[in-house]
Write a protein that holds these residues in place. Structure first.
Motif, mmCIF file in Angstrom:
data_model
loop_
_atom_site.group_PDB
_atom_site.id
_atom_site.type_symbol
_atom_site.label_atom_id
_atom_site.label_comp_id
_atom_site.label_asym_id
_atom_site.label_seq_id
_atom_site.Cartn_x
_atom_site.Cartn_y
_atom_site.Cartn_z
ATOM 1 N N ALA A 141 0.827 -1.202 0.000
ATOM 2 C CA ALA A 141 0.000 0.000 0.000
ATOM 3 C C ALA A 141 0.864 1.256 0.000
ATOM 4 N N GLN A 142 1.953 1.224 0.757
ATOM 5 C CA GLN A 142 2.831 2.399 0.779
ATOM 6 C C GLN A 142 3.527 2.610 -0.559
ATOM 7 N N MET A 143 3.852 1.525 -1.256
ATOM 8 C CA MET A 143 4.467 1.672 -2.578
ATOM 9 C C MET A 143 3.513 2.339 -3.557
ATOM 10 N N ILE A 144 2.237 2.003 -3.465
ATOM 11 C CA ILE A 144 1.243 2.640 -4.346
ATOM 12 C C ILE A 144 1.154 4.133 -4.047
ATOM 13 N N MET A 145 1.107 4.472 -2.760
ATOM 14 C CA MET A 145 1.030 5.887 -2.390
ATOM 15 C C MET A 145 2.304 6.628 -2.764
ATOM 16 N N ALA A 146 3.444 5.958 -2.589
ATOM 17 C CA ALA A 146 4.723 6.614 -2.866
ATOM 18 C C ALA A 146 4.946 6.817 -4.354
ATOM 19 N N GLY A 147 4.472 5.911 -5.198
ATOM 20 C CA GLY A 147 4.708 6.036 -6.624
ATOM 21 C C GLY A 147 3.733 6.932 -7.350
ATOM 22 N N PHE A 148 2.548 7.126 -6.779
ATOM 23 C CA PHE A 148 1.512 7.873 -7.492
ATOM 24 C C PHE A 148 1.870 9.347 -7.647
ATOM 25 N N LEU A 149 2.343 9.986 -6.596
ATOM 26 C CA LEU A 149 2.607 11.426 -6.651
ATOM 27 C C LEU A 149 3.754 11.751 -7.618
ATOM 28 N N PRO A 150 4.909 11.076 -7.554
ATOM 29 C CA PRO A 150 5.952 11.376 -8.562
ATOM 30 C C PRO A 150 5.494 11.073 -9.981
ATOM 31 N N PHE A 151 4.740 9.994 -10.166
ATOM 32 C CA PHE A 151 4.276 9.658 -11.516
ATOM 33 C C PHE A 151 3.318 10.717 -12.041
ATOM 34 N N SER A 152 2.468 11.260 -11.183
ATOM 35 C CA SER A 152 1.527 12.288 -11.616
ATOM 36 C C SER A 152 2.244 13.555 -12.069
ATOM 37 N N ALA A 153 3.477 13.755 -11.591
ATOM 38 C CA ALA A 153 4.232 14.945 -11.981
ATOM 39 C C ALA A 153 4.910 14.784 -13.340
ATOM 40 N N ILE A 154 5.032 13.553 -13.842
ATOM 41 C CA ILE A 154 5.773 13.336 -15.085
ATOM 42 C C ILE A 154 4.938 12.689 -16.185
ATOM 43 N N TYR A 155 3.705 12.286 -15.905
ATOM 44 C CA TYR A 155 3.009 11.428 -16.868
ATOM 45 C C TYR A 155 2.701 12.152 -18.180
ATOM 46 N N ILE A 156 2.488 13.473 -18.152
ATOM 47 C CA ILE A 156 2.231 14.198 -19.399
ATOM 48 C C ILE A 156 3.474 14.177 -20.284
ATOM 49 N N GLU A 157 4.631 14.400 -19.682
ATOM 50 C CA GLU A 157 5.871 14.398 -20.455
ATOM 51 C C GLU A 157 6.224 13.002 -20.949
ATOM 52 N N LEU A 158 5.750 11.987 -20.248
ATOM 53 C CA LEU A 158 6.038 10.617 -20.666
ATOM 54 C C LEU A 158 5.529 10.349 -22.078
ATOM 55 N N TYR A 159 4.387 10.904 -22.423
ATOM 56 C CA TYR A 159 3.832 10.666 -23.754
ATOM 57 C C TYR A 159 4.792 11.139 -24.836
ATOM 58 N N TYR A 160 5.357 12.327 -24.664
ATOM 59 C CA TYR A 160 6.267 12.860 -25.674
ATOM 60 C C TYR A 160 7.581 12.085 -25.706
ATOM 61 N N ILE A 161 8.012 11.599 -24.560
ATOM 62 C CA ILE A 161 9.218 10.769 -24.542
ATOM 63 C C ILE A 161 8.961 9.459 -25.283
ATOM 64 N N PHE A 162 7.809 8.864 -25.060
ATOM 65 C CA PHE A 162 7.475 7.598 -25.713
ATOM 66 C C PHE A 162 7.337 7.785 -27.229
ATOM 67 N N THR A 163 6.726 8.902 -27.665
ATOM 68 C CA THR A 163 6.591 9.123 -29.102
ATOM 69 C C THR A 163 7.936 9.361 -29.764
ATOM 70 N N SER A 164 8.925 9.770 -28.992
ATOM 71 C CA SER A 164 10.269 9.943 -29.533
ATOM 72 C C SER A 164 11.032 8.621 -29.552
ATOM 73 N N VAL A 165 10.997 7.897 -28.428
ATOM 74 C CA VAL A 165 11.740 6.638 -28.334
ATOM 75 C C VAL A 165 11.087 5.563 -29.179
ATOM 76 N N TRP A 166 9.745 5.503 -29.158
ATOM 77 C CA TRP A 166 9.007 4.452 -29.870
ATOM 78 C C TRP A 166 8.190 5.017 -31.023
ATOM 79 N N GLY A 167 8.705 6.042 -31.639
ATOM 80 C CA GLY A 167 8.035 6.645 -32.779
ATOM 81 C C GLY A 167 9.053 7.290 -33.691
ATOM 82 N N HIS A 168 8.614 8.261 -34.472
ATOM 83 C CA HIS A 168 9.480 8.879 -35.472
ATOM 84 C C HIS A 168 9.715 10.359 -35.203
ATOM 85 N N LYS A 169 9.384 10.821 -34.011
ATOM 86 C CA LYS A 169 9.669 12.204 -33.654
ATOM 87 C C LYS A 169 11.043 12.288 -32.991
#
Length: 588
Positions: free
Chosen positions: A447-475
């Protein structure tokens, strides 16, 4: 006076920067031949599934002349071969024949399959990327049934911009009026032709790659980037400020309470002060624990070095394989950090078999990565894909690890063992461990791992999309300043949330915080791996066994590395916090 190493470092950066803008190798005379290489083809939706250009039944030259490539280009899957196209400097022409070829039934089926999968080709002209599609597919209604019509592009129009005696830009367009219907599976004769037109431009050679930086993300996407940064900062500051206020108030009340109890000798200790004799008791499996700290620190240093190189402009768009090459070199030359940090903590925590510790540190991340690579490389070999590394490159990578990375890890381990002093704790550790009271489910590690991972992930998840489109795409990802800010936010939030959960853990008299801090800090890696499933299913068009295996296989290794790195950050933060609060009270 500046240290000598700083002077040498500055010279190295200057040389690298000069090399990036040097144009001595890109000056041509009228009519002079310009290097033109065909690189690869593959399904547009599957960026990892690439094949050699002449694996399709185009017109190959009489003798294939492969370009000498460095390790970064090979790791990126480049297999460049000299193309039959001849585009001499400042020579215009129209409808120049490339070749005539009679396509067999098998050739037509290959082209049909490629067109159906939306195959693209990639070439390089004077180190400038050239892309295009090999054909297109239409749908027609015949006799009440929908049928597919396959067209093969047989004419390419090259438009090349130049400034003085240097090439600035190249664009290729397939002529839709010159396409061959290859719907029927029967032999057909095809003539491939091409045209070239040269136009002048005011853009300087040093700025010819700026086009790819500007077009890597549209202006509205850049606004979304900054909006996500501002949104993340506001959210993080509000949440961390809220938690910090509560935490500081609780700590203040604790200090007042414990000070009053110290003045009254008959009062029993409570809360986190009660476990002062156990809070610095060394964790179980010290060998694995110290190795994780060593590897996590090593990976953090590598990422910071890559950010530095990115911010000074080393990784400009389509600098083929530069980041792969930098990652390999940095991993090898900084391997001593993992050995030193791991052995230091191993000795501080009472470990004696330091040789086993060094071996574990050297293989705890490299081992799973190598096993995953062997599996994925075997898959790529079965597909005859350029993603499969040749034996020579594999041997070179093993040589780098065995002759550079592993020896440096051993040297770092010896230095860490000899230099590290004893672990200093503000409180003495009791001989008998204190029993931990029963904990409710929301106080336990999952339960603590879920709470601990959610807040940092919420701070980066928007940028993750652009990173993924670069690493696993053609941008091409070029906004490294934004990414660096996001990474700093990630580290800050990970540190703070781990500290907060460590305090709540100690407050309920649970003194086994060492491993919990690693799991809490590293849990963001699990959230990132969970995001991989969402991206694959909802945000991408990837398909097929090879692409799926590459995506989830390498993302598993990357998320495992993030788990080790963020877990180390969580441990360092919790350790400083725990030492600070126990220094502030009177311990027996």
């Amino acid at each position: 006076m500046k240290p000598k190493w700083l002077t040498h470092f500055g010279i190295a950066v200057f040389v690298i920067s000069f090399a990036l803008v040097s144009s001595d190798d890109h000056v041509y005379k009228d009519g002079q031949g310009v290097p033109f290489y065909a690189n690869k083809v593959g399904p547009y939706a599957n960026p990892s599934e690439t094949y050699q250009y002449y694996s399709l039944p185009f017109c190959p030259p009489e003798h294939l002349e492969f370009k000498n490539e460095d390790i970064g280009e090979v790791l990126e899957g480049d297999r460049m071969v000299k193309a039959r196209y001849e585009l001499n400097f400042r020579e215009d022409f129209k409808n120049k024949p490339l070749c005539k070829k009679t396509l067999s039934d098998d050739d037509i089926r290959e082209f049909q399959d490629a067109i159906e999968q939306d195959y693209y080709f990639e070439m390089y002209y004077d180190d400038l990327p050239v892309w295009g599609f090999i054909g297109e597919m239409d749908k027609r209604i015949e006799n009440g049934e929908e049928t597919s019509i396959y067209f093969l592009f047989t004419h390419l129009q090259f438009t090349i911009s130049y400034n003085g005696n240097q090439i600035i830009e190249i664009v290729v367009v397939a002529d839709p009026l010159k396409r061959k219907d290859i719907t029927k599976e029967e032999p057909v004769e095809v003539e491939f032709t091409y045209s070239a037109k040269w136009i002048t431009t005011d853009i300087h050679f040093e700025s010819r790659m700026d086009k790819y930086s500007r077009h890597s993300f549209l202006p509205q996407h850049l606004e979304i980037h900054w909006f996500s940064i501002i949104n993340s900062c506001v959210t993080v500051f509000l949440l961390t400020g809220f938690l910090a206020t509560i935490l500081l108030r609780m700590l203040k009340n604790d200090f007042v309470k414990y000070t009053r109890e110290d003045e009254e000798d008959d009062q029993e200790d409570t809360g986190w002060k009660l476990i002062h004799g156990d809070v610095f008791r060394f964790p179980r499996r010290v060998n694995v624990f110290s190795s994780i700290i060593g590897i996590g620190t090593h990976l953090l240093v590598i990422i910071l070095c890559i950010f530095f190189l990115a911010l000074v402009g080393v990784f400009y768009p389509y600098n083929r394989g530069a980041m792969y090459k930098a990652s390999v070199v940095l991993y090898a030359v900084t391997s001593g950090i993992s050995g030193y940090v791991g052995a230091s903590w191993y000795k501080k925590l009472g470990g004696e078999n330091w040789v086993w510790n060094v071996m574990l540190t050297a293989t705890l991340f490299a081992g799973p990565f190598f096993l995953m690579f062997c599996f994925l490389n075997s898959v790529a070999l079965s597909y005859d894909s350029t993603a499969a590394l040749p034996f020579g490159t594999i041997f070179l990578m093993l040589l780098i690890w065995s002759l550079v990375a592993f020896p440096l890890t051993v040297v770092g381990g010896i230095a860490g063992k000899n230099i590290a002093g004893p672990f200093t704790a503000p409180c003495r550790t009791s001989k008998v461990p204190r029993e931990i009271p029963p904990l409710p489910w929301y106080r336990q590690a999952p339960a603590q791992m879920i709470m601990a991972g959610f807040l940092p992930f919420s701070a980066i998840y928007i940028e993750l999309y652009y990173i993924f489109t670069s690493v696993w795409g053609h941008k091409s990802y070029t906004i490294y300043s934004i990414l660096f800010i996001v990474f700093i936010i990630l580290m800050i939030v990970t540190s703070f949330i781990t500290i907060a959960l460590t305090y709540f853990q100690l407050a309920i008299e649970d003194h086994e915080w060492w491993w919990r801090s690693i799991f809490s800090g590293g849990s963001t890696g699990l959230f990132i791996f969970g995001y991989c499933f969402y991206y694959y299913l909802a945000r991408s068009d990837m398909s097929g066994f090879m692409q799926t295996a590459f995506f989830f296989g390498y993302m598993f290794v990357i998320c495992y590395g993030f788990f080790l790195m963020l877990g180390s950050i969580g441990f360092y933060s919790s350790l400083m916090f725990v030492k600070h609060i126990y220094k502030a009270i009177k311990c027996d």
